[in-house]
Design a protein around this motif. Structure first.
Motif, short mmCIF file in Angstrom:
data_model
loop_
_atom_site.label_atom_id
_atom_site.label_comp_id
_atom_site.label_asym_id
_atom_site.label_seq_id
_atom_site.Cartn_x
_atom_site.Cartn_y
_atom_site.Cartn_z
N GLU A 190 -2.14 -5.84 -26.87
CA GLU A 190 -3.54 -5.99 -27.08
C GLU A 190 -4.15 -4.83 -27.91
O GLU A 190 -5.11 -4.97 -28.54
N GLN A 191 -3.96 -3.53 -27.15
CA GLN A 191 -4.59 -2.51 -27.83
C GLN A 191 -3.97 -1.89 -28.98
O GLN A 191 -4.70 -1.30 -29.94
N PHE A 192 -2.74 -1.90 -29.10
CA PHE A 192 -1.91 -1.24 -30.13
C PHE A 192 -1.19 -2.05 -31.12
O PHE A 192 -0.48 -1.50 -32.02
N GLU A 210 -1.07 10.72 -29.61
CA GLU A 210 -0.80 9.55 -29.34
C GLU A 210 0.08 9.23 -28.27
O GLU A 210 -0.30 7.94 -27.37
N GLU A 237 -1.04 -5.60 -21.99
CA GLU A 237 -2.13 -4.56 -22.35
C GLU A 237 -1.86 -3.77 -23.69
O GLU A 237 -2.72 -3.54 -24.37
N LEU A 238 -0.84 -3.10 -23.57
CA LEU A 238 -0.62 -2.22 -24.80
C LEU A 238 -0.32 -3.12 -26.08
O LEU A 238 -0.98 -2.41 -27.17
N ILE A 295 -2.84 8.86 -25.47
CA ILE A 295 -3.76 7.50 -25.66
C ILE A 295 -2.74 6.38 -25.12
O ILE A 295 -3.33 5.41 -24.40
N VAL A 296 -1.62 6.32 -25.44
CA VAL A 296 -0.80 5.14 -24.95
C VAL A 296 -0.74 5.13 -23.52
O VAL A 296 -1.02 4.30 -22.57
N GLN A 347 -2.84 6.77 -21.20
CA GLN A 347 -3.88 6.44 -20.54
C GLN A 347 -4.39 5.11 -20.61
O GLN A 347 -5.04 4.42 -19.79
N ALA A 348 -3.59 4.00 -21.53
CA ALA A 348 -3.90 2.65 -21.60
C ALA A 348 -2.93 2.02 -20.21
O ALA A 348 -3.34 1.04 -19.96
N ILE A 349 -2.01 2.70 -20.07
CA ILE A 349 -1.00 2.29 -19.10
C ILE A 349 -1.72 2.34 -17.74
O ILE A 349 -1.38 1.68 -16.86
#
Length: 135
Positions: A17-19, A82, A14-15, A85-86, A88-90
């Motif tokens: 893909e996003q970052f 930052e 997931e991370l 934000i990371v 919240q993606a987890i």
């Protein structure tokens, strides 16, 4: 594959893909400054048996498991933001495994150019017979 490996692999996917693919993800305790940023450390945390849910043979039928996630950033501007934000993606990835975010704290880092956020995720009702963790 153990539950820990599944969780770590899902979070990493997931991370990335996003970052992007440059972030650093490990299951090992962070020692010193991470080799690249953002950096994410995912570790198993305390696990305990809920004593009031043992059966007549004192076998645990319910337990609590936890993960500790540390997020590091060295962004020149907005490094604390930052890390949030990371993290919240987890959160939704961990929710897929029935883990809830219970703590989310920014701690000072020994390296003042790096922001460090530590979060803990708990699953309060892990049933041994359906648990996929083989470790």
């Amino acid at each position: 594959m153990s539950l820990f490996d599944q969780v770590q692999e899902s979070v990493a996917k997931e991370l990335r893909e996003q970052f992007g693919k440059d972030l650093y993800i490990t299951g090992e305790e962070a020692v010193g400054t991470p080799p690249s940023f953002p950096a994410i450390v995912i570790q198993k945390d305390d696990e305990y048996i809920n004593a009031n849910t043992q059966d007549l043979l004192n076998l645990d039928v319910d337990r609590t498991k936890a993960y500790k996630v540390e997020v590091y950033s060295n962004a020149t501007v907005g490094k604390v933001e930052e890390t949030d934000i990371v993290l919240q993606a987890i959160v939704p990835v961990m929710a897929d495994y029935r883990y809830r975010l219970t703590t989310n704290t920014v701690y000072p880092s020994m390296d003042t150019s790096v922001a460090r956020r530590v979060a803990r995720f708990y699953n309060y009702h892990v049933l041994p017979e359906i648990e996929a963790d083989t470790e």
